[in-house]
Design a protein around this motif. Structure first.
Motif, mmCIF file in Angstrom:
data_model
loop_
_atom_site.group_PDB
_atom_site.id
_atom_site.type_symbol
_atom_site.label_atom_id
_atom_site.label_comp_id
_atom_site.label_asym_id
_atom_site.label_seq_id
_atom_site.Cartn_x
_atom_site.Cartn_y
_atom_site.Cartn_z
ATOM 1 N N GLY A 1 0.777 -1.225 0.000
ATOM 2 C CA GLY A 1 0.000 0.000 0.000
ATOM 3 C C GLY A 1 0.811 1.279 0.000
ATOM 4 O O GLY A 1 2.023 1.278 -0.214
ATOM 5 N N PRO A 2 0.118 2.398 0.251
ATOM 6 C CA PRO A 2 0.764 3.709 0.228
ATOM 7 C C PRO A 2 1.949 3.820 1.191
ATOM 8 O O PRO A 2 2.929 4.494 0.893
ATOM 9 N N ALA A 3 1.884 3.154 2.332
ATOM 10 C CA ALA A 3 2.971 3.252 3.321
ATOM 11 C C ALA A 3 4.291 2.767 2.734
ATOM 12 O O ALA A 3 5.338 3.405 2.925
ATOM 13 N N GLY A 4 4.267 1.655 2.019
ATOM 14 C CA GLY A 4 5.489 1.138 1.402
ATOM 15 C C GLY A 4 6.026 2.070 0.330
ATOM 16 O O GLY A 4 7.240 2.235 0.182
ATOM 17 N N THR A 5 5.111 2.699 -0.416
ATOM 18 C CA THR A 5 5.532 3.654 -1.445
ATOM 19 C C THR A 5 6.185 4.870 -0.806
ATOM 20 O O THR A 5 7.221 5.353 -1.275
ATOM 21 N N LEU A 6 5.610 5.369 0.280
ATOM 22 C CA LEU A 6 6.209 6.507 0.991
ATOM 23 C C LEU A 6 7.575 6.139 1.551
ATOM 24 O O LEU A 6 8.521 6.939 1.504
ATOM 25 N N ALA A 7 7.718 4.919 2.073
ATOM 26 C CA ALA A 7 9.014 4.457 2.585
ATOM 27 C C ALA A 7 10.039 4.384 1.465
ATOM 28 O O ALA A 7 11.195 4.789 1.643
ATOM 29 N N SER A 8 9.624 3.898 0.291
ATOM 30 C CA SER A 8 10.547 3.804 -0.850
ATOM 31 C C SER A 8 11.048 5.178 -1.266
ATOM 32 O O SER A 8 12.232 5.367 -1.548
ATOM 33 N N GLY A 9 10.138 6.142 -1.292
ATOM 34 C CA GLY A 9 10.545 7.505 -1.643
ATOM 35 C C GLY A 9 11.516 8.084 -0.631
ATOM 36 O O GLY A 9 12.512 8.724 -0.996
ATOM 37 N N ALA A 10 11.256 7.856 0.651
ATOM 38 C CA ALA A 10 12.162 8.366 1.694
ATOM 39 C C ALA A 10 13.545 7.743 1.552
ATOM 40 O O ALA A 10 14.564 8.432 1.720
ATOM 41 N N TRP A 11 13.595 6.450 1.256
ATOM 42 C CA TRP A 11 14.873 5.757 1.062
ATOM 43 C C TRP A 11 15.656 6.379 -0.099
ATOM 44 O O TRP A 11 16.838 6.699 0.051
ATOM 45 N N LEU A 12 14.995 6.581 -1.238
ATOM 46 C CA LEU A 12 15.680 7.165 -2.392
ATOM 47 C C LEU A 12 16.122 8.604 -2.120
ATOM 48 O O LEU A 12 17.257 8.985 -2.428
ATOM 49 N N ARG A 13 15.231 9.399 -1.530
ATOM 50 C CA ARG A 13 15.578 10.806 -1.260
ATOM 51 C C ARG A 13 16.674 10.942 -0.215
ATOM 52 O O ARG A 13 17.405 11.930 -0.204
ATOM 53 N N SER A 14 16.814 9.948 0.676
ATOM 54 C CA SER A 14 17.886 10.017 1.673
ATOM 55 C C SER A 14 19.258 9.887 1.021
ATOM 56 O O SER A 14 20.248 10.387 1.548
ATOM 57 N N ALA A 15 19.324 9.244 -0.130
ATOM 58 C CA ALA A 15 20.597 9.058 -0.830
ATOM 59 C C ALA A 15 20.814 10.087 -1.929
ATOM 60 O O ALA A 15 21.947 10.499 -2.186
ATOM 61 N N PHE A 16 19.717 10.505 -2.575
ATOM 62 C CA PHE A 16 19.838 11.355 -3.761
ATOM 63 C C PHE A 16 19.034 12.638 -3.582
ATOM 64 O O PHE A 16 17.808 12.621 -3.619
ATOM 65 N N SER A 17 19.748 13.741 -3.368
ATOM 66 C CA SER A 17 19.059 15.028 -3.261
ATOM 67 C C SER A 17 18.594 15.444 -4.651
ATOM 68 O O SER A 17 19.124 14.993 -5.663
ATOM 69 N N ASP A 18 17.608 16.289 -4.672
ATOM 70 C CA ASP A 18 17.012 16.770 -5.913
ATOM 71 C C ASP A 18 16.574 15.595 -6.795
ATOM 72 O O ASP A 18 16.783 15.599 -8.004
ATOM 73 N N LEU A 19 15.972 14.580 -6.170
ATOM 74 C CA LEU A 19 15.511 13.397 -6.888
ATOM 75 C C LEU A 19 14.446 13.783 -7.905
ATOM 76 O O LEU A 19 13.480 14.458 -7.582
ATOM 77 N N ARG A 20 14.676 13.358 -9.152
ATOM 78 C CA ARG A 20 13.730 13.619 -10.233
ATOM 79 C C ARG A 20 13.508 12.336 -11.015
ATOM 80 O O ARG A 20 14.438 11.567 -11.244
ATOM 81 N N LEU A 21 12.267 12.141 -11.460
ATOM 82 C CA LEU A 21 11.896 10.962 -12.249
ATOM 83 C C LEU A 21 11.083 11.425 -13.458
ATOM 84 O O LEU A 21 9.891 11.137 -13.565
ATOM 85 N N PRO A 22 11.719 12.137 -14.398
ATOM 86 C CA PRO A 22 10.961 12.621 -15.558
ATOM 87 C C PRO A 22 10.546 11.470 -16.467
ATOM 88 O O PRO A 22 11.347 10.607 -16.808
ATOM 89 N N VAL A 23 9.270 11.491 -16.843
ATOM 90 C CA VAL A 23 8.703 10.461 -17.715
ATOM 91 C C VAL A 23 9.068 10.788 -19.157
ATOM 92 O O VAL A 23 8.877 11.907 -19.623
ATOM 93 N N LEU A 24 9.582 9.781 -19.861
ATOM 94 C CA LEU A 24 9.969 9.929 -21.258
ATOM 95 C C LEU A 24 8.906 9.393 -22.214
ATOM 96 O O LEU A 24 8.812 9.833 -23.354
ATOM 97 N N GLY A 25 8.158 8.408 -21.762
ATOM 98 C CA GLY A 25 7.138 7.824 -22.616
ATOM 99 C C GLY A 25 6.257 6.887 -21.820
ATOM 100 O O GLY A 25 6.626 6.437 -20.735
ATOM 101 N N MET A 26 5.094 6.593 -22.396
ATOM 102 C CA MET A 26 4.134 5.770 -21.682
ATOM 103 C C MET A 26 3.295 4.998 -22.700
ATOM 104 O O MET A 26 2.974 5.516 -23.769
ATOM 105 N N ALA A 27 2.956 3.775 -22.345
ATOM 106 C CA ALA A 27 2.005 2.965 -23.123
ATOM 107 C C ALA A 27 1.079 2.301 -22.123
ATOM 108 O O ALA A 27 1.443 2.102 -20.966
ATOM 109 N N ARG A 28 -0.127 1.937 -22.575
ATOM 110 C CA ARG A 28 -1.072 1.375 -21.624
ATOM 111 C C ARG A 28 -2.063 0.452 -22.310
ATOM 112 O O ARG A 28 -2.238 0.493 -23.510
ATOM 113 N N ASN A 29 -2.667 -0.388 -21.508
ATOM 114 C CA ASN A 29 -3.854 -1.124 -21.918
ATOM 115 C C ASN A 29 -4.886 -0.910 -20.810
ATOM 116 O O ASN A 29 -4.724 -0.014 -19.985
#
Length: 193
Positions: A48-76
């Motif tokens: 759930g959301p708690a795990g996603t928030l934990a993942s973000g905190a983990w990444l931001r603790s190592a990488f300041s100015d964390l950015r995840l720009p989307v380059l492309g997307m496909a869907r069904n």
């Protein structure tokens, strides 16, 4: 009003960048499973959301100015594939785990990271219920000087392990991720008081 697939995908990566608990509750299903949490602190594997928030905190603790720009997307009807870049500056220890325990701690290098990833999101009832990624971790580790090991970086990693700094960094990032996961619960309690 339910978010469309593109909004859900953008929202998921915005949560990782910002740690926004309101957005996490809107985008991530309570039973969401993040396969990529295998190398992260244990709180990142919480559904759930708690795990996603934990993942973000983990990444931001190592990488300041964390950015995840989307380059492309496909869907069904039930999935979204997202191609993006992971960018930031390595200003905190990057701690990787195996079976919930310290595997590797890379001391801050100050180096920029910028590499491509592809993510697969399963969608059900207007929320993300599963996340998988094809990441180019070798490129990221190369940008950090870890693979192949640059002599200075290899010595710093070894010194951190021998001195106990790696274990302390793992404990700190584990607590940080757990606190981020717990913030969602505390925020919900505060809102009901």
């Amino acid at each position: 009003m339910a978010l469309d697939h593109a909004e859900l995908a953008h929202g998921l990566f915005r949560i990782l960048e910002t740690g926004d608990p309101v957005l996490a509750a809107d985008v991530v299903a309570g039973d969401n499973h993040n396969r990529e949490a295998a190398v992260a602190p244990p709180a990142c594997a919480v559904p759930g959301p708690a795990g996603t928030l934990a993942s973000g905190a983990w990444l931001r603790s190592a990488f300041s100015d964390l950015r995840l720009p989307v380059l492309g997307m496909a869907r069904n009807d039930h999935q979204v594939w997202v191609r993006l870049r992971l960018q930031g500056r390595h200003t905190g220890p990057f701690v990787r785990f195996r079976d919930g325990r310290l595997d590797q701690a890379v001391p801050p290098t100050g180096r920029e990271i910028d590499f491509e990833q592809v993510h697969l999101l399963d969608i059900r009832e207007g929320k993300v219920v599963r996340h998988e990624a094809l990441r180019d971790d070798i490129t990221m580790l190369g940008q950090l000087g870890v693979f192949p090991p640059a002599p200075a970086t290899a010595l710093r990693v070894l010194a951190w392990r021998v001195s106990g700094r790696a274990a302390r960094a793992a404990a700190e990032v584990t607590k940080l991720a757990a606190d981020a996961a717990d913030a969602l619960t505390h925020g919900a309690r505060s809102a009901t008081k």
